[in-house]
Design a protein around this motif. Structure first.
Motif, PDB file in Angstrom:
ATOM      1  N   SER A  68      -8.191   0.311   0.237  1.00 56.34           N
ATOM      2  CA  SER A  68      -8.517   0.431  -1.409  1.00 56.34           C
ATOM      3  C   SER A  68      -9.948   1.235  -1.242  1.00 56.34           C
ATOM      4  CB  SER A  68      -8.302  -0.287  -1.879  1.00 56.34           C
ATOM      5  OG  SER A  68      -6.815  -0.512  -1.775  1.00 56.34           O
TER       6      SER A  68
ATOM      7  N   THR B  99       0.962  -1.272   0.131  1.00 59.02           N
ATOM      8  CA  THR B  99       0.114  -0.071   0.088  1.00 59.02           C
ATOM      9  C   THR B  99       0.734   1.104  -0.065  1.00 59.02           C
ATOM     10  OG1 THR B  99       0.091   0.181   2.708  1.00 59.02           O
ATOM     11  CG2 THR B  99      -1.641  -1.209   1.213  1.00 59.02           C
TER      12      THR B  99
ATOM     13  N   PRO C  30      -2.903  -1.187  -4.817  1.00 64.02           N
ATOM     14  CA  PRO C  30      -3.567  -0.954  -3.704  1.00 64.02           C
ATOM     15  C   PRO C  30      -3.369   0.126  -2.548  1.00 64.02           C
ATOM     16  CG  PRO C  30      -2.722  -2.890  -3.148  1.00 64.02           C
ATOM     17  CD  PRO C  30      -2.676  -2.535  -4.690  1.00 64.02           C
TER      18      PRO C  30
END
Length: 178
Positions: A51, A11, A173
């Motif tokens: 997300s 992420t 993500p």
């Protein structure tokens, strides 16, 4: 905490950390929570969504907390015993008369009504609790023998993690603070 590290890497999350106090929640539930989940909650602060899809519950005692959520679910089941069927076959932790100390504890949800729980057993190490998830509150639960952070990782990165994976529609993500 391998899966938490993987989530941070995939992420790109570099936010600060926070040491949530889980003592009140653990006392209320009568069991320690999985260390993996507590690390996930510590690393991904402030409150946010993965997300813009998946949220994990907080430590504090507000409405979006694990404890507050469990209290609401318990009240719903106690007020109307028919609501117990929504948690079959395991029941909600604190309502399972046949197997006291066992039952579901919700740790997260998605914006599209998916629900994520542990199948808690207060006699076992919390790190062994499986994830129980369903795509809709009216659907049956599916069991995943993995930690919460591994489950989140797979939801975000594996398009074939059906029916929960979002990688096909959200290929990169991220974690966004709310």
């Amino acid at each position: 905490m391998e899966w938490v590290e993987r989530l941070a890497m995939v992420t790109g999350w570099e936010g600060g950390t926070r040491e949530p106090d889980w003592s009140g929640t653990e006392e209320f539930l009568g069991t320690p929570l999985p260390d993996d989940f507590k690390e996930l909650r510590r690393r991904f602060t402030p409150r946010g969504a993965f997300s813009d899809h998946l949220l994990i519950l907080e430590a504090n005692e507000e409405s979006e907390s694990l404890r507050g959520n469990h209290e609401r679910l318990l009240k719903s089941v106690c007020a109307n015993p028919e609501n117990r069927r929504a948690f079959d076959p395991a029941g909600l932790l604190g309502t399972n008369e046949e197997l006291p100390g066992t039952g579901l504890v919700q740790w997260g949800y998605s914006f599209i009504e998916e629900e994520y729980y542990w199948l808690a057993d207060t006699t076992r190490d919390a790190s062994t609790w499986p994830v129980m998830a369903r795509v809709d509150p009216l659907e049956p639960f599916q069991r995943f023998d993995m930690s919460a952070s591994e489950f989140v990782y797979r939801v975000l990165t594996e398009a074939d993690f059906k029916p929960f994976g979002v990688a096909a529609t959200i290929p990169s993500p991220y974690y966004r603070a709310l």
